[in-house]
Scaffold this active site. Structure first.
Site, PDB file in Angstrom:
ATOM      1  CB  SER A  93      -2.720  -5.599  -1.849  1.00  0.00           C
ATOM      2  OG  SER A  93      -3.988  -5.881  -1.276  1.00  0.00           O
ATOM      3  CE1 TYR A 102      -0.843  -4.718   3.112  1.00  0.00           C
ATOM      4  CE2 TYR A 102      -3.034  -4.267   2.228  1.00  0.00           C
ATOM      5  CZ  TYR A 102      -1.900  -5.068   2.292  1.00  0.00           C
ATOM      6  OH  TYR A 102      -1.828  -6.212   1.536  1.00  0.00           O
TER       7      TYR A 102
END
Length: 278
Positions: free
Chosen positions: A142, A155
């Site tokens: 990401s 995350y």
């Protein structure tokens, strides 16, 4: 190109919805037979029915190494081999107002799915590929793992670790003709962002989701939102022969967000310090 993956067998983890589903559909459209590995049984079975005999479903929690190993065996048994491993499954963890309010209760789960799942998928797929002429491994990170920022710290850490792992695995596995590359999506409207806000009241969650999306739009050079299909095109590229000289690569699919802010747009106000980036 037409039938770019003709004759190839692929596994897509987290393939039942969102980016994973778009990758499954793109791979099949290019001639691959695909194992859809997911914990979302109903969504996955519906997808497999719509795709016909080119796909099969395997229930897999990628945070369980034994299930990942069994999934790779299942792919080989079902379709006679394995050429492409797309480690796409991921979860966001809970969003908190600040890191000081994060009790890290979901650290183990996020790391198990996002990082251990990628490492296990790479390891077991590579073990087969090493004895069968090589292959392509595509890991999903990401832009939250590329750019530093506030919010969803676990995350972000898991996605940054995927990038380092991908580069390291690429170096070690090149001797077996196994390419390992990484995609870093950003500003892709999927359910991931909303999932991170499940602890909030519905009204506040909806408001914050809209604010974060607006901020993402003003922070990237390309004004249009990205789509799961945009990410699927990158996954197709890495899977096929066009990328035969690429390994250890990290490709942002983010409308230019990681390149820098656009010059003539004002940033939108955001209620939270940060959010999952895809």
């Amino acid at each position: 190109m037409v039938n770019e993956l003709s004759g190839k067998v692929a596994v897509v983890t987290g393939g039942a919805s969102g980016i994973g589903r778009a990758i499954v559909e793109r791979y099949i459209a290019e001639g691959a037979r695909v194992v859809v590995a997911d914990v979302e049984r109903e969504h996955a079975e519906n997808l497999v029915r719509s795709c016909g005999p080119m796909s099969v479903f395997r229930y897999t929690d990628v945070g369980d190494v034994d299930q990942v190993a069994a999934m790779v065996d299942f792919a080989v048994e079902s379709f006679g081999g394995l050429d492409v491993m797309c480690n796409n499954a991921g979860i966001p963890g809970k969003m908190h107002k600040s890191f000081l309010q994060d009790d890290l209760a979901d650290f183990g789960k996020v790391m198990a799915v996002n990082l251990l799942g990628v490492m296990a998928g790479t390891r077991y797929a590579a073990a087969y590929m090493a004895d069968h002429g090589g292959g392509s491994i595509v890991n999903m990170s990401s832009i939250g793992g590329v750019q530093a920022g506030g919010g969803v710290m676990t995350y972000r850490a898991s996605k940054a670790a995927i990038i380092q792992f991908t580069k390291s695995a690429a170096i070690e596995l090149e001797q077996y003709d196994i390419r390992v590359n990484c995609i870093a999506p950003g500003s892709i409207p999927t359910a991931l962002l909303a999932t991170s806000m499940t602890a909030m009241a519905d009204e506040r969650s909806d408001r914050l989701t809209r604010a974060v999306r607006a901020s993402m739009q003003t922070d990237r050079p390309l004004e249009r939102d990205g789509t799961p299909e945009d990410v699927a095109e990158a996954a197709l590229y890495f899977a096929g022969d066009r990328a035969r000289y690429l390994t250890g690569t990290v490709l942002p699919v983010d409308g230019g967000t990681t390149a820098g802010k656009p010059l003539r747009r004002k940033s939108a106000p955001v209620e939270s310090a940060g959010a999952p980036m895809s």
